[in-house]
Design an enzyme around this catalytic site. Structure first.
Site, PDB file in Angstrom:
ATOM      1  N   TYR A  17       0.848  -1.200   0.000  1.00  0.00           N
ATOM      2  CA  TYR A  17       0.000   0.000   0.000  1.00  0.00           C
ATOM      3  C   TYR A  17       0.884   1.251   0.000  1.00  0.00           C
ATOM      4  O   TYR A  17       0.666   2.179  -0.778  1.00  0.00           O
ATOM      5  CB  TYR A  17      -0.927  -0.011   1.221  1.00  0.00           C
ATOM      6  CG  TYR A  17      -1.920   1.124   1.230  1.00  0.00           C
ATOM      7  CD1 TYR A  17      -3.176   0.985   0.653  1.00  0.00           C
ATOM      8  CD2 TYR A  17      -1.603   2.350   1.820  1.00  0.00           C
ATOM      9  CE1 TYR A  17      -4.091   2.028   0.649  1.00  0.00           C
ATOM     10  CE2 TYR A  17      -2.504   3.388   1.824  1.00  0.00           C
ATOM     11  CZ  TYR A  17      -3.751   3.227   1.241  1.00  0.00           C
ATOM     12  OH  TYR A  17      -4.647   4.271   1.233  1.00  0.00           O
ATOM     13  N   HIS A  21       1.405   4.130  -3.114  1.00  0.00           N
ATOM     14  CA  HIS A  21       1.144   5.552  -2.901  1.00  0.00           C
ATOM     15  C   HIS A  21       2.402   6.402  -3.067  1.00  0.00           C
ATOM     16  O   HIS A  21       2.324   7.546  -3.507  1.00  0.00           O
ATOM     17  CB  HIS A  21       0.484   5.783  -1.543  1.00  0.00           C
ATOM     18  CG  HIS A  21      -0.980   5.483  -1.584  1.00  0.00           C
ATOM     19  ND1 HIS A  21      -1.472   4.191  -1.535  1.00  0.00           N
ATOM     20  CD2 HIS A  21      -2.048   6.302  -1.705  1.00  0.00           C
ATOM     21  CE1 HIS A  21      -2.790   4.240  -1.629  1.00  0.00           C
ATOM     22  NE2 HIS A  21      -3.168   5.506  -1.735  1.00  0.00           N
ATOM     23  N   TYR A  40      -3.065  16.144   1.538  1.00  0.00           N
ATOM     24  CA  TYR A  40      -3.661  14.813   1.673  1.00  0.00           C
ATOM     25  C   TYR A  40      -2.686  13.900   2.399  1.00  0.00           C
ATOM     26  O   TYR A  40      -1.534  13.748   1.979  1.00  0.00           O
ATOM     27  CB  TYR A  40      -3.961  14.284   0.272  1.00  0.00           C
ATOM     28  CG  TYR A  40      -4.836  13.059   0.168  1.00  0.00           C
ATOM     29  CD1 TYR A  40      -5.395  12.442   1.263  1.00  0.00           C
ATOM     30  CD2 TYR A  40      -5.105  12.514  -1.076  1.00  0.00           C
ATOM     31  CE1 TYR A  40      -6.205  11.328   1.135  1.00  0.00           C
ATOM     32  CE2 TYR A  40      -5.910  11.400  -1.226  1.00  0.00           C
ATOM     33  CZ  TYR A  40      -6.451  10.807  -0.117  1.00  0.00           C
ATOM     34  OH  TYR A  40      -7.242   9.700  -0.247  1.00  0.00           O
ATOM     35  N   TRP A  75      -7.548   3.787 -10.648  1.00  0.00           N
ATOM     36  CA  TRP A  75      -6.835   3.674  -9.366  1.00  0.00           C
ATOM     37  C   TRP A  75      -7.573   2.717  -8.430  1.00  0.00           C
ATOM     38  O   TRP A  75      -6.962   1.890  -7.774  1.00  0.00           O
ATOM     39  CB  TRP A  75      -6.656   5.053  -8.733  1.00  0.00           C
ATOM     40  CG  TRP A  75      -5.899   5.008  -7.445  1.00  0.00           C
ATOM     41  CD1 TRP A  75      -6.412   5.045  -6.177  1.00  0.00           C
ATOM     42  CD2 TRP A  75      -4.489   4.875  -7.284  1.00  0.00           C
ATOM     43  NE1 TRP A  75      -5.411   4.959  -5.240  1.00  0.00           N
ATOM     44  CE2 TRP A  75      -4.214   4.849  -5.901  1.00  0.00           C
ATOM     45  CE3 TRP A  75      -3.421   4.778  -8.173  1.00  0.00           C
ATOM     46  CZ2 TRP A  75      -2.923   4.734  -5.385  1.00  0.00           C
ATOM     47  CZ3 TRP A  75      -2.140   4.662  -7.666  1.00  0.00           C
ATOM     48  CH2 TRP A  75      -1.912   4.642  -6.292  1.00  0.00           C
ATOM     49  N   TRP A  76      -8.897   2.860  -8.359  1.00  0.00           N
ATOM     50  CA  TRP A  76      -9.680   1.946  -7.518  1.00  0.00           C
ATOM     51  C   TRP A  76      -9.436   0.499  -7.934  1.00  0.00           C
ATOM     52  O   TRP A  76      -9.243  -0.371  -7.083  1.00  0.00           O
ATOM     53  CB  TRP A  76     -11.162   2.255  -7.612  1.00  0.00           C
ATOM     54  CG  TRP A  76     -11.606   3.491  -6.903  1.00  0.00           C
ATOM     55  CD1 TRP A  76     -10.884   4.278  -6.047  1.00  0.00           C
ATOM     56  CD2 TRP A  76     -12.886   4.096  -6.990  1.00  0.00           C
ATOM     57  NE1 TRP A  76     -11.645   5.330  -5.604  1.00  0.00           N
ATOM     58  CE2 TRP A  76     -12.879   5.235  -6.172  1.00  0.00           C
ATOM     59  CE3 TRP A  76     -14.044   3.784  -7.695  1.00  0.00           C
ATOM     60  CZ2 TRP A  76     -13.995   6.060  -6.019  1.00  0.00           C
ATOM     61  CZ3 TRP A  76     -15.149   4.602  -7.559  1.00  0.00           C
ATOM     62  CH2 TRP A  76     -15.123   5.728  -6.716  1.00  0.00           C
TER      63      TRP A  76
END
Length: 103
Positions: A17, A21, A40, A75-76
């Site tokens: 993960y 990112h 963010y 992306w999802w």
């Protein structure tokens, strides 16, 4: 305006993960900024694998439109194998209610 939310990571995918990112696609970064997102951050609770997200947005309506972009859907799909998702591969996300803020 700011938003906070939580999501859930599958066990064993903490490093993956983070890697994904850290290599955030430029098109995804651009979409976030184009739809009013900035500052963010995503944090991980290692004990529960709960992800805590915080983002500042210009306005809710503009931000929500980002979900329907081609790059966001891509992306999802890319992230669906390592975290809890809905049938459309959007992350299962729970908005958190702000209780206190100090500048």
């Amino acid at each position: 305006m700011y938003k906070a939310f939580k999501m859930k990571l599958y066990p064993g995918f903490e490093e993956e993960y983070e890697r994904r990112h850290n290599e955030l696609w430029p098109e995804m970064r651009e979409m976030i900024h184009t739809h009013g997102g900035k500052n963010y951050s995503i944090f991980l609770d290692r004990e529960t694998l709960t992800l805590f997200g915080y983002i500042e947005i210009d306005n809710e309506e503009l931000w929500e439109k980002g979900a329907d972009t081609v790059i966001n859907r891509k992306w999802w799909d890319f992230m669906a194998d390592i975290m809890e998702t809905n049938p459309d591969n959007s992350p299962v996300s729970v908005d958190l209610k702000p209780l206190f803020h100090l500048d």
